[in-house]
Design a protein around this motif. Structure first.
Motif, PDB file in Angstrom:
ATOM      1  N   ALA A  23       0.932  -1.288   0.674  1.00 39.98           N
ATOM      2  CA  ALA A  23       0.407  -0.080  -0.297  1.00 39.98           C
ATOM      3  C   ALA A  23       0.577   0.836  -0.555  1.00 39.98           C
ATOM      4  CB  ALA A  23      -1.178   0.229   1.483  1.00 39.98           C
ATOM      5  N   THR A  24       0.316   1.991  -0.857  1.00 41.53           N
ATOM      6  CA  THR A  24       1.244   3.400  -0.752  1.00 41.53           C
ATOM      7  C   THR A  24       0.709   4.416   0.057  1.00 41.53           C
ATOM      8  OG1 THR A  24      -0.102   3.838  -3.138  1.00 41.53           O
ATOM      9  CG2 THR A  24       2.101   3.278  -3.027  1.00 41.53           C
ATOM     10  N   ASP A  25      -0.336   4.122   0.488  1.00 37.27           N
ATOM     11  CA  ASP A  25      -1.413   5.302   1.577  1.00 37.27           C
ATOM     12  C   ASP A  25      -2.115   4.527   2.405  1.00 37.27           C
ATOM     13  OD1 ASP A  25      -4.174   5.256  -0.030  1.00 37.27           O
ATOM     14  OD2 ASP A  25      -2.787   6.747  -1.388  1.00 37.27           O
ATOM     15  N   ASN A  26      -2.888   5.260   3.347  1.00 37.43           N
ATOM     16  CA  ASN A  26      -3.604   4.267   3.912  1.00 37.43           C
ATOM     17  C   ASN A  26      -4.455   3.907   3.072  1.00 37.43           C
ATOM     18  OD1 ASN A  26      -1.590   4.203   6.518  1.00 37.43           O
ATOM     19  ND2 ASN A  26      -3.360   6.448   6.820  1.00 37.43           N
ATOM     20  N   ASN A  27      -5.468   4.245   2.025  1.00 36.02           N
ATOM     21  CA  ASN A  27      -6.778   3.747   1.273  1.00 36.02           C
ATOM     22  C   ASN A  27      -5.986   3.015   0.163  1.00 36.02           C
ATOM     23  OD1 ASN A  27      -9.433   4.644   1.261  1.00 36.02           O
ATOM     24  ND2 ASN A  27      -9.216   5.969  -0.157  1.00 36.02           N
ATOM     25  N   ASP A  28      -5.295   2.855   0.099  1.00 36.50           N
ATOM     26  CA  ASP A  28      -4.370   1.925  -1.100  1.00 36.50           C
ATOM     27  C   ASP A  28      -5.402   0.244  -0.677  1.00 36.50           C
ATOM     28  OD1 ASP A  28      -3.998   0.185  -2.971  1.00 36.50           O
ATOM     29  OD2 ASP A  28      -1.620   1.126  -3.097  1.00 36.50           O
ATOM     30  N   LYS A  29      -6.408  -0.158  -1.463  1.00 34.26           N
ATOM     31  CA  LYS A  29      -6.987  -1.536  -1.489  1.00 34.26           C
ATOM     32  C   LYS A  29      -6.191  -1.510  -2.558  1.00 34.26           C
ATOM     33  CE  LYS A  29     -10.815   0.457   0.455  1.00 34.26           C
ATOM     34  NZ  LYS A  29     -12.755   1.091   0.857  1.00 34.26           N
ATOM     35  N   LEU A  30      -5.735  -1.577  -3.384  1.00 34.75           N
ATOM     36  CA  LEU A  30      -5.656  -2.367  -4.279  1.00 34.75           C
ATOM     37  C   LEU A  30      -3.636  -2.972  -4.793  1.00 34.75           C
ATOM     38  CD1 LEU A  30      -6.316   0.283  -7.408  1.00 34.75           C
ATOM     39  CD2 LEU A  30      -7.545  -1.822  -6.633  1.00 34.75           C
ATOM     40  N   ALA A  31      -3.388  -2.578  -3.015  1.00 33.11           N
ATOM     41  CA  ALA A  31      -1.946  -3.204  -3.003  1.00 33.11           C
ATOM     42  C   ALA A  31      -2.219  -5.094  -2.930  1.00 33.11           C
ATOM     43  CB  ALA A  31      -1.265  -2.889  -1.733  1.00 33.11           C
ATOM     44  N   VAL A  32      -0.952  -5.789  -2.752  1.00 29.92           N
ATOM     45  CA  VAL A  32      -2.163  -7.270  -3.129  1.00 29.92           C
ATOM     46  C   VAL A  32      -1.540  -7.582  -1.661  1.00 29.92           C
ATOM     47  CG1 VAL A  32      -1.341  -8.379  -5.389  1.00 29.92           C
ATOM     48  CG2 VAL A  32       0.324  -8.228  -3.585  1.00 29.92           C
ATOM     49  N   GLU A  33      -0.288  -7.148  -0.866  1.00 31.29           N
ATOM     50  CA  GLU A  33      -0.471  -7.086   0.749  1.00 31.29           C
ATOM     51  C   GLU A  33      -2.057  -7.199   1.628  1.00 31.29           C
ATOM     52  OE1 GLU A  33       2.385  -5.344   2.321  1.00 31.29           O
ATOM     53  OE2 GLU A  33       3.576  -7.187   1.207  1.00 31.29           O
ATOM     54  N   THR A  34      -3.131  -5.348   0.911  1.00 29.53           N
ATOM     55  CA  THR A  34      -4.238  -5.401   1.274  1.00 29.53           C
ATOM     56  C   THR A  34      -4.815  -6.253   1.147  1.00 29.53           C
ATOM     57  OG1 THR A  34      -2.949  -3.532   1.743  1.00 29.53           O
ATOM     58  CG2 THR A  34      -5.592  -3.301   1.305  1.00 29.53           C
TER      59      THR A  34
ATOM     60  N   PHE B  74      -5.049  -9.401   0.115  1.00 28.57           N
ATOM     61  CA  PHE B  74      -4.562 -10.793   0.967  1.00 28.57           C
ATOM     62  C   PHE B  74      -4.974 -10.787   2.561  1.00 28.57           C
ATOM     63  CE2 PHE B  74      -1.517 -12.873   3.480  1.00 28.57           C
ATOM     64  CZ  PHE B  74      -1.961 -14.196   3.461  1.00 28.57           C
ATOM     65  N   THR B  75      -5.117  -9.454   3.141  1.00 29.51           N
ATOM     66  CA  THR B  75      -5.359  -9.699   4.541  1.00 29.51           C
ATOM     67  C   THR B  75      -6.864  -9.654   4.336  1.00 29.51           C
ATOM     68  OG1 THR B  75      -2.849  -8.243   4.755  1.00 29.51           O
ATOM     69  CG2 THR B  75      -5.090  -8.437   6.345  1.00 29.51           C
ATOM     70  N   GLU B  76      -7.493  -8.789   3.405  1.00 31.07           N
ATOM     71  CA  GLU B  76      -8.818  -8.642   3.635  1.00 31.07           C
ATOM     72  C   GLU B  76      -9.569  -9.556   3.501  1.00 31.07           C
ATOM     73  OE1 GLU B  76     -12.413  -6.144   3.963  1.00 31.07           O
ATOM     74  OE2 GLU B  76     -10.150  -5.995   4.808  1.00 31.07           O
ATOM     75  N   LEU B  77      -9.192 -10.986   2.339  1.00 36.58           N
ATOM     76  CA  LEU B  77      -9.381 -12.114   1.584  1.00 36.58           C
ATOM     77  C   LEU B  77      -9.137 -12.851   3.052  1.00 36.58           C
ATOM     78  CD1 LEU B  77      -8.364 -12.700  -1.520  1.00 36.58           C
ATOM     79  CD2 LEU B  77     -10.682 -11.744  -0.733  1.00 36.58           C
ATOM     80  N   GLN B  78      -8.175 -13.041   3.524  1.00 32.17           N
ATOM     81  CA  GLN B  78      -7.785 -13.910   4.610  1.00 32.17           C
ATOM     82  C   GLN B  78      -9.171 -13.481   6.099  1.00 32.17           C
ATOM     83  OE1 GLN B  78      -4.008 -12.520   6.106  1.00 32.17           O
ATOM     84  NE2 GLN B  78      -3.250 -15.476   5.852  1.00 32.17           N
ATOM     85  N   ARG B  79      -9.539 -12.099   6.429  1.00 27.64           N
ATOM     86  CA  ARG B  79     -10.924 -11.886   7.920  1.00 27.64           C
ATOM     87  C   ARG B  79     -12.144 -12.490   6.475  1.00 27.64           C
ATOM     88  NH1 ARG B  79     -14.017  -7.775   8.518  1.00 27.64           N
ATOM     89  NH2 ARG B  79     -12.648  -6.807   6.577  1.00 27.64           N
ATOM     90  N   LYS B  80     -12.269 -12.245   5.661  1.00 24.72           N
ATOM     91  CA  LYS B  80     -13.436 -12.468   5.039  1.00 24.72           C
ATOM     92  C   LYS B  80     -14.152 -13.438   4.945  1.00 24.72           C
ATOM     93  CE  LYS B  80     -14.451  -7.377   4.034  1.00 24.72           C
ATOM     94  NZ  LYS B  80     -15.110  -6.802   2.956  1.00 24.72           N
TER      95      LYS B  80
ATOM     96  N   VAL C  36      -5.383 -18.743   1.957  1.00 27.52           N
ATOM     97  CA  VAL C  36      -6.046 -17.844   1.582  1.00 27.52           C
ATOM     98  C   VAL C  36      -4.002 -17.675   1.425  1.00 27.52           C
ATOM     99  CG1 VAL C  36      -5.496 -15.557   0.558  1.00 27.52           C
ATOM    100  CG2 VAL C  36      -7.636 -16.647   1.778  1.00 27.52           C
ATOM    101  N   GLY C  37      -3.457 -17.783   0.160  1.00 26.19           N
ATOM    102  CA  GLY C  37      -2.129 -17.226  -0.430  1.00 26.19           C
ATOM    103  C   GLY C  37      -1.864 -16.479  -0.943  1.00 26.19           C
ATOM    104  N   LEU C  38      -0.397 -16.355  -0.480  1.00 25.57           N
ATOM    105  CA  LEU C  38       0.317 -14.838  -0.964  1.00 25.57           C
ATOM    106  C   LEU C  38       1.488 -14.788  -2.226  1.00 25.57           C
ATOM    107  CD1 LEU C  38       0.508 -11.214  -1.979  1.00 25.57           C
ATOM    108  CD2 LEU C  38       1.760 -11.190   0.246  1.00 25.57           C
ATOM    109  N   ILE C  39       1.098 -14.434  -3.520  1.00 29.25           N
ATOM    110  CA  ILE C  39       2.981 -14.535  -3.990  1.00 29.25           C
ATOM    111  C   ILE C  39       2.815 -13.633  -4.760  1.00 29.25           C
ATOM    112  CG2 ILE C  39       1.737 -15.608  -5.352  1.00 29.25           C
ATOM    113  CD1 ILE C  39       3.875 -17.492  -6.154  1.00 29.25           C
TER     114      ILE C  39
END
Length: 677
Positions: free
Chosen positions: A480-491, A493-499, A505-508
């Motif tokens: 994420a480049t800012d707090n509102n960046d929802k397009l970063a794969v790390e973001t 990944f975290t969101e899908l793990q929760r939902k 869920v894996g990340l690469i």
């Protein structure tokens, strides 16, 4: 004033404009002259107001009833009435409050802009206005529109360029003067001046032709010189063995398409000669390019020669190793397959290289690091390049130095090339197309998903996973480049793990260690991992038939070719597959995304991509100067014909390319171009 002078010597160009120019890479007077328009609006025809119709218009009129007010969200709206002897028309400017103070009611003006519907009434919107006694720069003429920025408008650029226009005469033509003169083309210096301030459409077209010629000529000359160099080389002749070909085809678990048979035969004919083959096989995702490449390699192995297969990534090289071993095993050739990668242990790598050097009839897989691996290439007969359209001249010469000859070159790509691009950039290659899709290939349903429909998408994702299927989730960048960046794969990944809990869920992504990427990818391939969140490292080559859902976050950030590559990761098995484009906002989707959802054929998409983005955007290194991609087009047969005639003229003259430093550098750059992105 000299061409090398900084832009701050231009009269009327202040510190803010200088800073805006420098943000665009414009440092000098010459840089500004070579910053070319991206389009032209024709406001050259002055009409009476009573005759205007929707679209671009130019009128000569007086202005009165000037008012200024604040609209919704604080936007300033300036309105006025323009009148001539025939009628009157409303003028509207948005966020240009200075207009009210700058306009005089007793003055004749040239007024140019778009006459269109605004808030239920027709008006000329945001028109350019210039006093009739002045030389018009922004109205009543063919007006140049430039690539702009927040702090740099086309009108600012036009004013600055107009003040330095005489300096265009000093710009040096990078091409020999006799080439353009012999073809009846406008001089280069005049073309530069004209493209900024054309007097007529015919003059504009002549200037465009000359500048397009200067773009394409170096590419065609590079191709001609490469072809000439290749034809002077000798390769190992690989004899066609019909019995072996029939045996290979009989052992396949599927039927070859007619296209696969035709293209393979073209390759066999090329290799059965001592002139190095230089062929590009382009085929849509899943059209069977790898099988064609292996059929070529089998002939080389059977003739006792080495074959090298270079993939763009280790991940893809390993995947190819699995696929190719299945194809070679029925022929008893699996022992000839050798994989060499940078992530191998030192011992395994040494053993692989020793085997490659000990055996002649080998099929060696790896990335471009194979060139520096220590393998003895003296017996190399065939080099296969995957997803790289041009094996650069320096790489070719390095390989020739090591092997003491040139092998046959076969490039394969899943990025279909528009015909006009192929005629120029790849004209030194023989082109083969695989257009017929195997019968087992599934069509893919493509769906645009607005943010408000995201939960419905998650329901579809759960349904696919609960049905035993798998899914790719792709984002445009890693962090994420800012707090509102929802397009970063790390973001993501975290969101899908929760939902999606408890579904794993894996990340690469490319910044992970290679062994960790391998471990996660292996889990996905073996179905232990149902959902894989990834960057575009899975764009090409990854083959998981059980994956039926592809979701791409922020599809606006990808080109059509890349979206098509990603979509091609699904639909590879027996089950119905879908591709979901998760839009970044709830605004109207981009027209090109709607087109992408409609079009399945990669060749049709490549033509659309070229039309929408232009060659400079698709083939990034086409540009040789600032802004030139705004001029370049590749679908003009007259341009291509003149460019080929120019190359013939240069070659027949027997001129030395090194006499022309700039042209020599442009040709060298064209010979190094590698990726169509």
């Amino acid at each position: 004033m000299l061409l090398s002078d900084p832009v701050d010597v231009i009269p009327g160009v202040g510190p803010k404009t200088v800073a805006a120019f420098r943000e665009k890479g414009i440092q000098s007077v010459e840089d500004l002259l070579l910053y070319l328009p991206r389009r032209h609006d024709d406001f050259s025809h002055i009409v009476d107001i009573r005759h205007i119709s929707p679209g671009p218009v130019s009128i000569q009129a007086k202005i009165n009833n000037i008012t200024s007010r604040r609209g919704r969200r604080g936007m300033s709206i300036t309105e006025a009435i323009a009148s001539d002897d025939s009628d009157s028309v409303k003028l509207v400017w948005f966020n240009q409050p200075y207009r009210a103070a700058s306009l005089k009611t007793d003055q004749q003006y040239f007024i140019s802009g778009n006459y269109k519907l605004s808030y239920h009434h027709y008006a000329i919107i945001n028109p350019s206005v210039e006093i009739c006694s002045d030389v018009p720069l922004n109205s009543a003429r063919i007006v140049s529109i430039y690539p702009e920025s927040k702090n740099l408008s086309s009108s600012t650029i036009r004013r600055a360029v107009y003040r330095i226009l005489p300096q265009a005469e000093a710009i040096v033509d990078p091409l020999p003067s006799y080439v353009a003169a012999g073809l009846g083309l406008m001089s280069y210096a005049r073309a530069i001046a004209t493209i900024h301030f054309p007097q007529t459409i015919d003059e504009l077209n002549d200037a465009k032709l000359r500048l397009q010629f200067n773009e394409i000529f170096p590419m065609l000359l590079a191709n001609a010189l490469t072809t000439k160099e290749l034809r002077a080389q000798h390769a190992f002749r690989i004899m066609f063995q019909p019995d072996l070909a029939r045996k290979f085809v009989a052992k396949l678990p599927f039927q070859l398409t007619d296209d696969q048979r035709r293209v393979t035969w073209q390759i066999y004919q090329d290799m059965d000669a001592d002139i190095p083959m230089n062929r590009l096989v382009e085929g849509d995702v899943g059209s069977g390019k790898t099988v064609v490449a292996v059929m070529a390699a089998v002939m080389s192995i059977a003739a006792g020669y080495k074959t090298a297969f270079m993939a763009p990534t280790e991940l893809l090289a390993k995947q190819h190793s699995t696929t190719i071993s299945r194809l070679l095993e029925p022929l008893g050739l699996i022992d000839s397959l050798i994989l060499i990668t940078g992530s191998m242990s030192a011992k395994d790598r040494r053993l692989a290289i020793d085997k490659a050097n000990r055996m002649d009839n080998t099929f060696i897989l790896g990335t471009h690091s194979l060139l520096t691996s220590g393998v003895d290439w003296s017996n190399l007969a065939l080099l296969i390049i995957d997803e790289q359209h041009r094996f650069g001249v320096d790489q070719r010469r390095e390989l020739q130095r090591q092997a003491r000859h040139l092998p046959h070159f076969l490039s394969i790509t899943a990025t279909p090339i528009p015909r006009s691009l192929a005629l120029t950039v790849f004209s030194d290659l023989k082109l083969s197309k695989l257009k017929t899709m195997p019968a087992r290939r599934q069509p893919i349903n493509t769906v645009l998903v607005a943010p408000t429909d995201f939960n419905r998408f998650l329901d579809k994702l759960r349904h696919e996973i609960n049905s035993g299927r798998q899914a790719y989730i792709v984002g445009p960048h890693i962090r994420a480049t800012d707090n509102n960046d929802k397009l970063a794969v790390e973001t993501i990944f975290t969101e899908l793990q929760r939902k999606m809990s408890p579904i794993p869920v894996g990340l690469i992504h490319g910044q992970m260690p290679a062994d960790e990427q391998d471990r996660i990818m292996a889990s996905f391939i073996s179905r232990q991992l149902p959902i894989l969140v990834s960057t575009t490292v899975i764009e090409v080559g990854v083959d998981v038939p059980n994956a039926t859902l592809m979701a791409i976050f922020g599809p606006e950030r990808f080109g059509l070719a890349q979206l098509h590559q990603l979509r091609g990761r699904v639909g590879r098995g027996e089950h119905e597959s879908s591709c979901y484009l998760i839009l970044s906002d709830s605004f109207e989707p981009l027209p090109r995304l709607r087109q992408f959802a409609r079009i399945q054929d990669g060749f049709e998409l490549s033509e659309l991509d070229l039309h929408l983005r232009g060659p400079g955007a698709i083939y990034g290194k086409l540009q040789h100067g600032k802004g030139t991609s705004a001029i370049l087009t590749l679908d003009d047969q007259n341009l291509l014909s003149k460019s080929r005639d120019g190359v013939d003229l240069f070659l027949k003259q027997g001129d030395n390319l090194l006499n022309y430093n700039q042209l020599s550098a442009m040709v060298s750059q064209a010979q190094q171009l590698t990726y169509l992105n």
